[in-house]
Write an enzyme that holds these catalytic residues in place. Sequence first.
Site, PDB file in Angstrom:
ATOM      1  N   GLU A   1      -2.557  -9.085   3.376  1.00 29.46           N
ATOM      2  CA  GLU A   1      -2.936  -9.562   4.716  1.00 29.46           C
ATOM      3  C   GLU A   1      -4.437  -9.488   4.959  1.00 29.46           C
ATOM      4  O   GLU A   1      -4.947 -10.058   5.932  1.00 29.46           O
ATOM      5  CB  GLU A   1      -2.181  -8.764   5.792  1.00 29.46           C
ATOM      6  CG  GLU A   1      -2.699  -7.376   6.083  1.00 29.46           C
ATOM      7  CD  GLU A   1      -2.276  -6.300   5.086  1.00 29.46           C
ATOM      8  OE1 GLU A   1      -2.560  -5.124   5.341  1.00 29.46           O
ATOM      9  OE2 GLU A   1      -1.671  -6.646   4.042  1.00 29.46           O
TER      10      GLU A   1
ATOM     11  N   CYS B   1       0.831  -1.201   0.000  1.00 28.25           N
ATOM     12  CA  CYS B   1       0.000   0.000   0.000  1.00 28.25           C
ATOM     13  C   CYS B   1       0.874   1.263   0.000  1.00 28.25           C
ATOM     14  O   CYS B   1       1.613   1.496  -0.941  1.00 28.25           O
ATOM     15  CB  CYS B   1      -0.992  -0.051   1.166  1.00 28.25           C
ATOM     16  SG  CYS B   1      -2.332   1.162   1.038  1.00 28.25           S
TER      17      CYS B   1
ATOM     18  N   HIS C   1      -3.796  -5.037  -0.140  1.00 27.94           N
ATOM     19  CA  HIS C   1      -3.398  -5.561   1.166  1.00 27.94           C
ATOM     20  C   HIS C   1      -3.464  -7.080   1.154  1.00 27.94           C
ATOM     21  O   HIS C   1      -4.544  -7.650   1.343  1.00 27.94           O
ATOM     22  CB  HIS C   1      -4.317  -5.013   2.256  1.00 27.94           C
ATOM     23  CG  HIS C   1      -4.117  -3.563   2.544  1.00 27.94           C
ATOM     24  ND1 HIS C   1      -3.179  -3.110   3.434  1.00 27.94           N
ATOM     25  CD2 HIS C   1      -4.720  -2.466   2.030  1.00 27.94           C
ATOM     26  CE1 HIS C   1      -3.210  -1.783   3.476  1.00 27.94           C
ATOM     27  NE2 HIS C   1      -4.136  -1.369   2.622  1.00 27.94           N
TER      28      HIS C   1
END
Length: 197
Positions: A177, A77, A175
């Site tokens: 994650e 990001c 992202h």
Amino acid sequence: MNITIIDYGAGNIQSIKFAFERIGITAVLSDEAETILRADRVIFPGVGEASSAMQKLKSTKLDSIIPTLKQPVLGICLGMQLMCKSSEEGNTKGLGIFDVDVVKFSNQVKVPQIGWNQITDLKSRLFQDIAENEYMYLVHSFYAPLCNETAALSNYGLDYSSALQKDNFYGVQFHPEKSSKAGQRILENFLKLDVKS
């Protein structure tokens, strides 16, 4: 394997740490150059505003350390955006790893882009076993235009770089994650990379 997440006060660090724990890896959080230089893999995260994030990097001299790293480095990001030459956000000079300038989405689309979007034209071993048009989770108002270092693209009013790669440096706008099993696979792929990938 020694994984270090650069801790410079810019957001989503705990969620990345938990993502690695889910695949059996305990990552270290650090802003110390010696720890980062010694790591097998480095994660450069970021959520927030570009100019203030860059000031935090400069305060610990990490702005001069990160571009010299030889092990695989993954910017996520804002981390990816700070690895570019510059960002329109706060008129910020970046680390200059990727040869592209980050710009803001036009007023013709809703800003920020929040939610799931597809990644296509996958060109890196980072995306091994990831399907074309896989969905990833994004939250951003600025983007890196398409360039020679584009490793994946997404479309939000226009095509832009959702991933970049140059040598041992990788960047993803999304992202991983927060991107379910596909995002986890990308983190697993990153752990398997060698510097020539």
